[in-house]
Design a protein around this motif. Structure first.
Motif, PDB file in Angstrom:
ATOM      1  N   ARG A 160       0.841  -1.196   0.000  1.00 38.56           N
ATOM      2  CA  ARG A 160       0.000   0.000   0.000  1.00 38.56           C
ATOM      3  C   ARG A 160       0.875   1.245   0.000  1.00 38.56           C
ATOM      4  N   CYS A 161       0.427   2.261  -0.707  1.00 38.88           N
ATOM      5  CA  CYS A 161       1.195   3.495  -0.845  1.00 38.88           C
ATOM      6  C   CYS A 161       1.169   4.286   0.465  1.00 38.88           C
ATOM      7  N   PRO A 162       2.323   4.758   0.930  1.00 39.69           N
ATOM      8  CA  PRO A 162       2.360   5.536   2.170  1.00 39.69           C
ATOM      9  C   PRO A 162       1.938   6.994   1.977  1.00 39.69           C
ATOM     10  N   PHE A 163       1.663   7.424   0.755  1.00 43.05           N
ATOM     11  CA  PHE A 163       1.346   8.822   0.487  1.00 43.05           C
ATOM     12  C   PHE A 163      -0.150   9.099   0.405  1.00 43.05           C
ATOM     13  N   HIS A 164      -0.985   8.060   0.248  1.00 43.56           N
ATOM     14  CA  HIS A 164      -2.429   8.271   0.170  1.00 43.56           C
ATOM     15  C   HIS A 164      -3.124   7.031   0.699  1.00 43.56           C
ATOM     16  N   ASP A 165      -4.419   7.170   0.998  1.00 42.17           N
ATOM     17  CA  ASP A 165      -5.199   6.019   1.447  1.00 42.17           C
ATOM     18  C   ASP A 165      -5.357   5.061   0.282  1.00 42.17           C
ATOM     19  N   ASP A 166      -5.023   3.835   0.536  1.00 43.89           N
ATOM     20  CA  ASP A 166      -4.964   2.840  -0.529  1.00 43.89           C
ATOM     21  C   ASP A 166      -5.633   1.563  -0.051  1.00 43.89           C
ATOM     22  N   GLU A 167      -6.618   1.082  -0.772  1.00 47.02           N
ATOM     23  CA  GLU A 167      -7.288  -0.168  -0.429  1.00 47.02           C
ATOM     24  C   GLU A 167      -6.560  -1.373  -1.020  1.00 47.02           C
TER      25      GLU A 167
END
Length: 138
Positions: free
Chosen positions: A40-47
């Motif tokens: 999961r990307c640490p820069f945005h909410d990612d499902e």
């Protein structure tokens, strides 16, 4: 003639932190046993995992938000700083660098010994047996 790679923009190969060390510092979930992977990307909410990384090349990229780069780019994005600030932060945190475990600059061939001298023609090898492939037997 052999040509060496030239990086004019950055001369920081010795003190660049390893991608694994930066991931561990920012608590980014990754499998350290694999050279590549998705998380999961640490820069945005990612499902779903959209953040890919490659530890062999020391690069990362988020396929959702389009951000990507090397270890210094990751530090710059997380801290909101420039290259000089990212480099200073990496040095102050003592993040593991690529040359932390030793170097293989003087090695040729395998890591245990130098290159073996092998004759270029198979007929000149000693102890190779008398096997002849089927396509040569005709």
């Amino acid at each position: 003639m052999r040509f060496a790679r030239v990086d004019n923009d950055r001369q920081d190969h010795g003190d660049k932190p390893m991608l694994e060390a930066v991931f561990e510092h920012y608590d980014i979930d990754f499998n350290s046993q694999r050279a590549t992977g998705m998380t999961r990307c640490p820069f945005h909410d990612d499902e779903t995992p959209s953040f890919s990384w490659n530890t062999d090349r020391q690069l990362w990229k988020c396929h959702s938000c389009g951000k990507g780069g090397d270890t210094f780019t990751l530090i710059m994005e997380k801290e909101g700083t420039d290259f000089v600030g990212a480099r200073a932060l990496a040095a102050s945190l003592s993040l593991a660098t690529r040359d932390a475990g030793g170097s293989n600059h003087g090695l040729s061939g395998s890591s245990y010994a130098g290159r073996r001298a092998v004759s270029p023609r198979p007929g000149n090898r000693t102890g190779g047996g008398n096997y002849v492939p089927a396509w040569r037997r005709r």
